[in-house]
Scaffold this active site. Structure first.
Site, short mmCIF file in Angstrom:
data_model
loop_
_atom_site.label_atom_id
_atom_site.label_comp_id
_atom_site.label_asym_id
_atom_site.label_seq_id
_atom_site.Cartn_x
_atom_site.Cartn_y
_atom_site.Cartn_z
N ARG A 63 -16.35 -43.07 -96.05
CA ARG A 63 -16.20 -42.58 -97.41
C ARG A 63 -15.26 -43.51 -98.17
NH1 ARG A 63 -14.24 -36.61 -99.40
NH2 ARG A 63 -12.25 -37.16 -98.50
N THR A 78 -13.97 -43.57 -104.64
CA THR A 78 -15.14 -43.01 -105.31
C THR A 78 -15.75 -41.83 -104.54
OG1 THR A 78 -16.57 -44.51 -104.11
CG2 THR A 78 -15.76 -45.27 -106.25
N ASP A 84 -7.96 -33.77 -92.88
CA ASP A 84 -8.94 -34.76 -92.41
C ASP A 84 -9.35 -34.39 -90.99
OD1 ASP A 84 -10.00 -37.13 -91.07
OD2 ASP A 84 -9.52 -38.16 -92.94
N ASP A 129 -9.05 -37.22 -88.32
CA ASP A 129 -7.66 -37.51 -87.96
C ASP A 129 -7.11 -36.42 -87.05
OD1 ASP A 129 -7.49 -39.92 -89.21
OD2 ASP A 129 -6.43 -39.18 -90.97
#
Ligand code: URA
Length: 212
Positions: A107, A111, A203, A206
């Protein structure tokens, strides 16, 4: 959000709520995060069972002949890197014979657009049911991209299994691909300005891989 309730299935129960509450908690250590994420992956992939064709058969137990049912579906699992890896083990426990395709998508943090850097797909045709796994359906960019690559291969069915979904991502997928089914353990409130799911869990990659 438009209602697509026919193609959006939220699989929830008290275990799902409990497990989600643990992985959402920012103080949960990696080992526990992994354990409960695996349970949620198993739960959501099991929930797609209602989409699968079955066959009746007779088997012989040590004691008698027994009429029963088995899943009769040629599944292809598509795992989206990196977080999809976290669901792949559980998917393979449920579909031990299925080939696994891999999409490497990253990703763009500015954006939030999905950029493809790797893909390797097994045979997909009109006999195959494709199960796309990725724990977080946020903007929907990655999953949308993958569906766009798979549709031209004319699969029998496409099912997406996630753990947490944002309304924005659900809307994007089901508006452009109304034939797709989405299974999730939760619909969260929204995306924040960085395109993270709120309340979400941060995340996923993560936290699962211990890189946060
Ligand atoms: N991916 C994640 O891991 N978390 C989010 O909140 C959104 C996308």
């Amino acid at each position: 959000m438009e209602q697509h309730s026919g193609n959006l299935i939220i699989a929830t129960n008290i275990f799902v709520e409990h497990w989600l509450s643990v992985i959402r908690d920012k103080s949960t250590p990696t080992s526990i995060f992994r354990h409960y994420s695996d349970l949620l992956s198993r739960e959501i992939i099991t929930a797609i069972g209602e989409e699968l064709d079955t066959e009746r058969l007779s088997i012989t137990t040590p004691l008698s002949i027994h009429k029963t049912k088995r899943i009769k579906e040629e599944m292809v699992i598509i795992s989206i890197l990196r977080s999809g890896i976290a669901m792949t083990g559980e998917a393979l426990k449920l579909f031990p014979d299925s080939p696994v395709g891999i999409f490497g998508l990253v990703r763009d943090e500015k954006t939030a657009v999905a950029l493809e850097y790797y893909w390797n797909l097994p045979l997909i045709n009109n006999k195959k049911t494709v199960l796309i796994i990725d724990p977080m359906l946020a903007t929907g960019g990655s999953i949308h991209h993958v569906i766009g690559k798979i549709i031209p291969k004319n699969p029998k069915k496409i099912i997406v299994a996630v753990i947490v979904a944002a309304p924005e991502g659900i809307e994007k997928i089901l508006t452009d691909y109304p034939e797709v089914k989405i299974y999730s353990c939760s619909i969260d409130k929204k995306l924040n300005s960085k395109k993270f799911i709120v309340p979400g869990l941060g995340d996923f990659g993560d936290r699962y891989f211990g890189t946060g």
